[in-house]
Write a protein that holds these residues in place. Structure first.
Motif: not given
Length: 268
Positions: A16, A18-22, A27-28
């Motif tokens: 949840d 890390c879902a939108d991390a580059d 932060t991936a």
């Protein structure tokens, strides 16, 4: 030392967060929001199996080591480890894909001291063949000159069957691994105490003791988190400032501070 299997649901918070991390940023792997982050660089080994740090390689070439560097950039190598610069460092292999045992103990001590009396959730990469056993495991057995061909064949079959036994019972793997996405990023989760974290021993198999370092670790309160991608050249930790400062100053570790949105290079 004790450890027990837990459901992949224990790691859903990572998915949840890390879902939108580059996918190329810190932060991936380690969620956004920790006070500070550290990148612990895995050493390479020279021809005599001595550990060689990245700073040694960088100094030999006059390279200024940065938080985002891959080992190949530091050493003057291409992605396959071949020299592309006249002064390329060619005296070692690429870095280890996990911290060596001595450095892991140093890091584990820092993590345990920052956690108080807690248990930890550890992620064991699901790709290790010993976990499920089976045909991926093959052995060689020298024929016994005192036995005939049939007897040697039977001995080999018995030894192979032993080697191919799974390390964990079916119920330990029930529900499947935590899937973070992106190829190899699948992990079986276990709860463990501080002693196990410091000196993990997952199983004793025909191939010997399985002491792989966990790829994911976090305490019950999630005050910090550790991540090592499969086949990667570094370990990332996010957590409180005091913990990160202790890691950066630990003489047994080669660590460099990174930002949560640093786009880090990867080896291996």
């Amino acid at each position: 030392m004790q450890f027990s299997h837990v459901s992949a649901e224990y790691g859903q918070w990572i998915i949840d967060a890390c879902a939108d991390a580059d996918p190329l940023t810190v932060t991936a792997q380690v969620p956004v929001g920790y006070e500070r982050y550290a990148r612990i660089l895995h050493p390479a080994l020279d021809e005599d199996d001595r550990q060689v740090g990245w700073s040694t390689v960088a100094a030999s070439r006059g390279h200024v080591l940065t938080a985002a560097d891959s080992f190949e950039t530091v050493a003057g190598l291409d992605a396959q480890g071949n020299p592309v610069a006249e002064d390329a460092w060619v005296d070692t292999d690429l870095p280890l894909d996990e911290l060596p045992a001595n450095q892991w103990k140093d890091l584990a001590l820092q993590l345990i001291q920052a956690s108080g009396k807690q248990e930890f959730v550890l992620g064991l990469w699901a790709g290790y063949a010993f976990i499920e056993g089976g045909e991926r495991i093959q052995i060689e057995l020298e024929p016994d000159p005192a036995l005939n061909d049939e007897q040697n064949a039977a001995a080999h079959a018995a030894a192979l069957a032993e080697a191919q036994k799974p390390a964990f019972a079916d119920e330990d793997l029930a529900g499947g691994p935590l899937e973070l996405g992106g190829g190899y990023r699948n992990y079986h989760l276990f709860r463990a105490d501080a002693a196990f974290l410091s000196d993990p021993l997952w199983a004793k198999t025909a191939a010997g003791e399985q002491r792989q370092r966990p790829s994911l670790v976090f305490p019950e309160d999630r005050c910090w988190m550790l991540s090592t991608e499969p086949y990667d050249d570094c370990t990332l930790v996010g957590g409180p400032s005091a913990l990160i400062e202790a890691i950066l100053k630990d003489p047994g570790l080669e660590a460099i501070e990174v930002g949560q949105f640093t786009r880090i290079g990867h080896s291996n």
